[in-house]
Design a protein around this motif. Sequence first.
Motif, PDB file in Angstrom:
ATOM      1  N   ALA A   1       0.848  -1.196   0.000  1.00  0.00           N
ATOM      2  CA  ALA A   1       0.000   0.000   0.000  1.00  0.00           C
ATOM      3  C   ALA A   1       0.881   1.243   0.000  1.00  0.00           C
ATOM      4  N   PRO A   2       0.334   2.381  -0.413  1.00  0.00           N
ATOM      5  CA  PRO A   2       1.115   3.618  -0.457  1.00  0.00           C
ATOM      6  C   PRO A   2       1.131   4.370   0.869  1.00  0.00           C
ATOM      7  N   TYR A   3       0.983   3.652   1.974  1.00  0.00           N
ATOM      8  CA  TYR A   3       0.992   4.266   3.300  1.00  0.00           C
ATOM      9  C   TYR A   3       1.935   3.498   4.224  1.00  0.00           C
ATOM     10  N   VAL A   4       2.610   4.246   5.107  1.00  0.00           N
ATOM     11  CA  VAL A   4       3.359   3.611   6.189  1.00  0.00           C
ATOM     12  C   VAL A   4       2.699   4.031   7.500  1.00  0.00           C
ATOM     13  N   TRP A   5       2.693   3.118   8.441  1.00  0.00           N
ATOM     14  CA  TRP A   5       1.977   3.253   9.713  1.00  0.00           C
ATOM     15  C   TRP A   5       3.026   3.161  10.818  1.00  0.00           C
ATOM     16  N   VAL A   6       3.267   4.281  11.472  1.00  0.00           N
ATOM     17  CA  VAL A   6       4.406   4.397  12.381  1.00  0.00           C
ATOM     18  C   VAL A   6       3.921   4.441  13.828  1.00  0.00           C
ATOM     19  N   HIS A   7       4.544   3.640  14.672  1.00  0.00           N
ATOM     20  CA  HIS A   7       4.134   3.529  16.073  1.00  0.00           C
ATOM     21  C   HIS A   7       5.025   4.395  16.972  1.00  0.00           C
ATOM     22  N   PHE A   8       4.357   5.189  17.827  1.00  0.00           N
ATOM     23  CA  PHE A   8       5.043   6.000  18.832  1.00  0.00           C
ATOM     24  C   PHE A   8       4.457   5.632  20.198  1.00  0.00           C
ATOM     25  N   PRO A   9       4.934   4.533  20.788  1.00  0.00           N
ATOM     26  CA  PRO A   9       4.338   4.004  22.019  1.00  0.00           C
ATOM     27  C   PRO A   9       4.261   5.051  23.131  1.00  0.00           C
ATOM     28  N   GLY A  10       3.097   5.110  23.778  1.00  0.00           N
ATOM     29  CA  GLY A  10       2.905   5.996  24.909  1.00  0.00           C
ATOM     30  C   GLY A  10       2.594   7.429  24.556  1.00  0.00           C
ATOM     31  N   SER A  11       2.536   7.748  23.258  1.00  0.00           N
ATOM     32  CA  SER A  11       2.301   9.131  22.828  1.00  0.00           C
ATOM     33  C   SER A  11       0.909   9.287  22.223  1.00  0.00           C
ATOM     34  N   LYS A  12       0.333  10.464  22.389  1.00  0.00           N
ATOM     35  CA  LYS A  12      -0.912  10.792  21.715  1.00  0.00           C
ATOM     36  C   LYS A  12      -0.602  11.137  20.253  1.00  0.00           C
ATOM     37  N   SER A  13      -1.368  10.587  19.353  1.00  0.00           N
ATOM     38  CA  SER A  13      -1.030  10.767  17.939  1.00  0.00           C
ATOM     39  C   SER A  13      -1.101  12.235  17.495  1.00  0.00           C
ATOM     40  N   TRP A  14      -2.046  13.004  18.024  1.00  0.00           N
ATOM     41  CA  TRP A  14      -2.103  14.422  17.659  1.00  0.00           C
ATOM     42  C   TRP A  14      -0.889  15.182  18.198  1.00  0.00           C
ATOM     43  N   ASP A  15      -0.370  14.754  19.356  1.00  0.00           N
ATOM     44  CA  ASP A  15       0.838  15.386  19.902  1.00  0.00           C
ATOM     45  C   ASP A  15       2.041  15.125  18.999  1.00  0.00           C
ATOM     46  N   VAL A  16       2.153  13.886  18.510  1.00  0.00           N
ATOM     47  CA  VAL A  16       3.264  13.550  17.614  1.00  0.00           C
ATOM     48  C   VAL A  16       3.100  14.289  16.287  1.00  0.00           C
ATOM     49  N   PHE A  17       1.880  14.365  15.800  1.00  0.00           N
ATOM     50  CA  PHE A  17       1.582  15.130  14.585  1.00  0.00           C
ATOM     51  C   PHE A  17       2.070  16.569  14.727  1.00  0.00           C
ATOM     52  N   ASP A  18       1.694  17.206  15.838  1.00  0.00           N
ATOM     53  CA  ASP A  18       2.087  18.601  16.072  1.00  0.00           C
ATOM     54  C   ASP A  18       3.599  18.753  16.209  1.00  0.00           C
TER      55      ASP A  18
ATOM     56  N   GLY B   1      -6.192   3.597  16.428  1.00  0.00           N
ATOM     57  CA  GLY B   1      -5.075   4.283  15.778  1.00  0.00           C
ATOM     58  C   GLY B   1      -4.285   5.183  16.699  1.00  0.00           C
ATOM     59  N   GLU B   2      -4.694   5.271  17.977  1.00  0.00           N
ATOM     60  CA  GLU B   2      -3.929   6.077  18.925  1.00  0.00           C
ATOM     61  C   GLU B   2      -2.504   5.551  19.046  1.00  0.00           C
ATOM     62  N   GLU B   3      -1.555   6.464  19.196  1.00  0.00           N
ATOM     63  CA  GLU B   3      -0.110   6.195  19.275  1.00  0.00           C
ATOM     64  C   GLU B   3       0.536   5.991  17.901  1.00  0.00           C
ATOM     65  N   PHE B   4      -0.257   6.075  16.819  1.00  0.00           N
ATOM     66  CA  PHE B   4       0.282   5.865  15.473  1.00  0.00           C
ATOM     67  C   PHE B   4       0.149   7.126  14.627  1.00  0.00           C
ATOM     68  N   LEU B   5       0.982   7.213  13.593  1.00  0.00           N
ATOM     69  CA  LEU B   5       0.832   8.203  12.537  1.00  0.00           C
ATOM     70  C   LEU B   5       0.781   7.486  11.198  1.00  0.00           C
ATOM     71  N   ARG B   6      -0.041   8.003  10.283  1.00  0.00           N
ATOM     72  CA  ARG B   6      -0.005   7.521   8.906  1.00  0.00           C
ATOM     73  C   ARG B   6       0.775   8.513   8.061  1.00  0.00           C
ATOM     74  N   MET B   7       1.676   7.988   7.244  1.00  0.00           N
ATOM     75  CA  MET B   7       2.410   8.827   6.295  1.00  0.00           C
ATOM     76  C   MET B   7       2.140   8.315   4.886  1.00  0.00           C
ATOM     77  N   SER B   8       1.728   9.235   4.020  1.00  0.00           N
ATOM     78  CA  SER B   8       1.469   8.899   2.628  1.00  0.00           C
ATOM     79  C   SER B   8       2.771   8.912   1.842  1.00  0.00           C
ATOM     80  N   THR B   9       2.889   8.010   0.890  1.00  0.00           N
ATOM     81  CA  THR B   9       4.082   7.969   0.046  1.00  0.00           C
ATOM     82  C   THR B   9       3.794   8.500  -1.357  1.00  0.00           C
ATOM     83  N   PHE B  10       2.638   9.154  -1.517  1.00  0.00           N
ATOM     84  CA  PHE B  10       2.386   9.878  -2.757  1.00  0.00           C
ATOM     85  C   PHE B  10       3.201  11.168  -2.718  1.00  0.00           C
ATOM     86  N   GLY B  11       3.956  11.426  -3.769  1.00  0.00           N
ATOM     87  CA  GLY B  11       4.775  12.631  -3.789  1.00  0.00           C
ATOM     88  C   GLY B  11       5.844  12.521  -4.851  1.00  0.00           C
TER      89      GLY B  11
END
Length: 422
Positions: free
Chosen positions: A358-375, A395-405
Amino acid sequence: MIPQARLEIQKERVVCHTRVQRNVNLEKLQNGYLFPEISMHELQHIRKYPDAKLINLGIGDTTEPIPDIVAVSMAEYAHALSTVEGYRGYGAEQGNKALRKAIAETLYKDVQVKDSEVFVSDGSQCDITRLQLLLGSNVTMAVQDPSFPAYIDTSVIIGQAGDFEEKSGKFGNIEYMNCGPQNNFFPDLAKTRRTDIIFFCSPNNPTGQAATRQQLEELVKFAKENGSIIIFDSAYAVYVTDDSPRSIFEIPGAKEVAIEVSSFSKFAGFTGVRLGWTVVPEELCFSNGFPVINDFNRIVCTCFNGASNISQAGGLACLSSEGFMAVCSVVNYYKENAKILLETLASLGLKVYGGENAPYVWVHFPGSKSWDVFDYILEKTHIITVPGSGFGPGGEEFLRMSTFGHRETILEASKRLKNLFS
């Protein structure tokens, strides 16, 4: 006498009130739809840092030009509309017969889908809404958690979801099937309660994981045993690189329990052109034996005047032998982007999933709020991502990154992320 409308002055603002109540289901929606929310954060960041070179790995929008053979076919069709011989008005609501045939024979050639079972549309997200209209407010539904937000939001709007529970972050009438690293991104069906409808996306948005053949066999068996209907979203099927099924109809018996929605958006760069399709097998019936395809046809004929003839001309070109090779070449470009980003993040010691099918990677940031990591990432690197919690509580603790670009954009993003996390 009660006035038809009344005016109130609120801080010099005139507000007109009709006597029509707001749809109570829309009141239940949480915040705004995810991707416009991301866009709002992007605009705020641009105002704060007007000179920053922003990189968008957020909304999964294609970036590379549509292959010439496809663009020319649409241009020629559009120009022909200026002639007496070439002008066409309304087409069939179900889609151009030649395109329906091409979809069936090119994309479903090994599973014997009939062209009469293919309904061409203006995109899979629109079809998800039409399917909800088909099913009505009295059905129960299950979704992968995390999952594409439209499944849940349309369920709320149509009246299926029940009340939102703040503590759990879930709607009471929806069955959330947890799909994370702990269960190989596939739900424990033995612990999943029976629902009428099961939304299932593979390769999955946002996790980037594709279900295996054995997993989909389990899903079809579960649906058969429970008399459920699977709505299978295969929008990213062309990105599958291993032997994972690209269609639910590769699984024996699936035609009796499944509908498939798909799209030209990520397959052919048609995010702005707008073209998709839904397959409703003739074998699929409601509990009273009435064919689902008959009711879906009525929904389509009532709510839709058919996809753009110009877009459909482009779709036909995509499915020609030369056009198919051309669009697949662009897909391979995005796959290489995914490989670059995946390897970069893994080299930093981060837990990364997806990116292979898939054109997405799903990254785990254990113990972190995903909006905090986004910011944090946005503030430090000027890179837009998507917080995982926007796809559901799973999906909490994760970020999605698109590889379209563009390639240089992906390389620059990789450089910035290395500098941040090294």
